[in-house]
Design a protein around this motif. Structure first.
Motif, PDB file in Angstrom:
ATOM      1  N   UNK A 184      39.391  74.219  58.045  1.00  0.00           N
ATOM      2  CA  UNK A 184      40.153  73.170  57.375  1.00  0.00           C
ATOM      3  C   UNK A 184      41.479  73.765  56.943  1.00  0.00           C
ATOM      4  N   UNK A 185      42.570  73.088  57.272  1.00  0.00           N
ATOM      5  CA  UNK A 185      43.881  73.595  56.899  1.00  0.00           C
ATOM      6  C   UNK A 185      44.788  72.494  56.400  1.00  0.00           C
ATOM      7  N   UNK A 186      45.771  72.878  55.597  1.00  0.00           N
ATOM      8  CA  UNK A 186      46.760  71.925  55.103  1.00  0.00           C
ATOM      9  C   UNK A 186      48.156  72.506  55.278  1.00  0.00           C
ATOM     10  N   UNK A 187      49.101  71.641  55.576  1.00  0.00           N
ATOM     11  CA  UNK A 187      50.498  72.026  55.652  1.00  0.00           C
ATOM     12  C   UNK A 187      51.257  71.437  54.483  1.00  0.00           C
ATOM     13  N   UNK A 194      49.680  75.887  56.057  1.00  0.00           N
ATOM     14  CA  UNK A 194      50.057  76.914  55.084  1.00  0.00           C
ATOM     15  C   UNK A 194      48.861  77.483  54.334  1.00  0.00           C
ATOM     16  N   UNK A 195      47.736  76.799  54.376  1.00  0.00           N
ATOM     17  CA  UNK A 195      46.506  77.289  53.750  1.00  0.00           C
ATOM     18  C   UNK A 195      45.336  76.870  54.625  1.00  0.00           C
ATOM     19  N   UNK A 196      44.424  77.808  54.868  1.00  0.00           N
ATOM     20  CA  UNK A 196      43.302  77.552  55.774  1.00  0.00           C
ATOM     21  C   UNK A 196      42.043  78.233  55.256  1.00  0.00           C
ATOM     22  N   UNK A 197      40.930  77.531  55.387  1.00  0.00           N
ATOM     23  CA  UNK A 197      39.613  78.129  55.201  1.00  0.00           C
ATOM     24  C   UNK A 197      38.856  77.976  56.511  1.00  0.00           C
ATOM     25  N   UNK A 210      36.634  83.076  55.981  1.00  0.00           N
ATOM     26  CA  UNK A 210      37.993  83.589  55.849  1.00  0.00           C
ATOM     27  C   UNK A 210      38.868  82.573  55.128  1.00  0.00           C
ATOM     28  N   UNK A 211      39.690  83.076  54.227  1.00  0.00           N
ATOM     29  CA  UNK A 211      40.668  82.257  53.518  1.00  0.00           C
ATOM     30  C   UNK A 211      42.038  82.887  53.685  1.00  0.00           C
ATOM     31  N   UNK A 212      43.018  82.073  54.016  1.00  0.00           N
ATOM     32  CA  UNK A 212      44.399  82.554  54.101  1.00  0.00           C
ATOM     33  C   UNK A 212      45.320  81.491  53.523  1.00  0.00           C
ATOM     34  N   UNK A 213      46.257  81.939  52.703  1.00  0.00           N
ATOM     35  CA  UNK A 213      47.236  81.024  52.119  1.00  0.00           C
ATOM     36  C   UNK A 213      48.562  81.748  51.949  1.00  0.00           C
ATOM     37  N   UNK A 214      49.645  81.058  52.281  1.00  0.00           N
ATOM     38  CA  UNK A 214      50.973  81.613  52.021  1.00  0.00           C
ATOM     39  C   UNK A 214      51.729  80.743  51.022  1.00  0.00           C
ATOM     40  N   UNK A 215      50.970  79.934  50.268  1.00  0.00           N
ATOM     41  CA  UNK A 215      51.566  79.092  49.228  1.00  0.00           C
ATOM     42  C   UNK A 215      50.852  79.302  47.900  1.00  0.00           C
ATOM     43  N   UNK A 216      50.292  80.478  47.709  1.00  0.00           N
ATOM     44  CA  UNK A 216      49.612  80.778  46.455  1.00  0.00           C
ATOM     45  C   UNK A 216      50.645  81.028  45.358  1.00  0.00           C
TER      46      UNK A 216
END
Length: 219
Positions: A184-187, A194-197, A210-216
């Motif tokens: 699941x991801x959101x832009x 910009x954020x994905x699980x 896995x979790x990745x975010x570049x808007x934390x």
């Protein structure tokens, strides 16, 4: 022994570090940097005793190897010129912006029998190198990688920008074909996520979240 003559193509946020590290390596001579941004290119070149060129193709006669650190969508077009000339290429991760471009680079490297490597630097992280031998047959893996928004790598999403590091390591640890992927991801800031699980389930039963975010709000 003669030194390996190396060039760096693109000396922005990441490329400037390629230039710095190469200039400090034994057995390596940083002969030139290529960057369309004249002021930045001249600055980095002067700092490391190299020359600056605006057109990366000017490096072809003068280098034994190159680092390609341009926007991801240009990896194929830039790296291809050097692979065809049988000049080894290190490409900043990710290898390409899609599977087709990545496969084209691999095919070129094989056709011209030339070294092509991707800059997955986490493989060489001392912590990873120490821990990996002890992580045999893991059953569950969790990885989180977050940062604030940096306004770089906007030509790709967070999966190829940040999560790619953890995908690389997880695939190595699990050492098994993937059975299924849920994500699941959101832009928020542009056209890409910009954020994905994500959850990866492997044939051997291992599960990776896995979790990745570049808007934390904080890194």
């Amino acid at each position: 022994m003669s030194r390996v003559k190396v060039g760096v193509i693109g000396v922005g946020a990441l490329g400037r570090h390629h230039a710095r590290i190469l200039s400090e390596m034994d057995g390596v001579e940083l002969v030139a940097v290529a960057d369309a941004h004249a002021e930045r290119g001249r600055e980095i070149a002067a700092k490391h005793g190299a020359r600056w060129v605006s057109d990366y193709r000017q490096l072809l006669p003068d280098v034994d190897a190159v680092s390609v650190v341009v926007p991801t969508v240009a990896h194929l077009s830039v790296a291809a010129d050097f692979l065809r000339a049988r000049i080894p290429v290190l490409v900043e991760k990710p290898l390409a912006h899609n599977v087709e471009a990545g496969q084209a680079l691999v095919d070129l490297a094989e056709r011209h029998q030339t070294l092509l490597q991707v800059g997955h630097i986490e493989r060489f992280n001392p912590a990873w190198k120490s821990a990996a031998p002890w992580c045999r047959e893991p059953k569950y893996i969790r990885a989180e990688r977050t940062s604030t928004f940096t306004f770089r790598s906007t030509d790709i999403g967070v999966v190829l920008d940040l999560m790619i590091h953890d995908l690389d390591l997880v695939l190595s640890l699990a050492n098994s074909p993937i059975r299924s992927v849920e994500a699941l991801g959101i832009g928020v800031m542009g056209d890409h996520e910009d954020a994905v699980q994500a959850r990866l389930v492997f044939e051997n039963g291992c599960v990776a979240d896995l979790t990745a975010s570049r808007i934390s709000p904080t890194a």
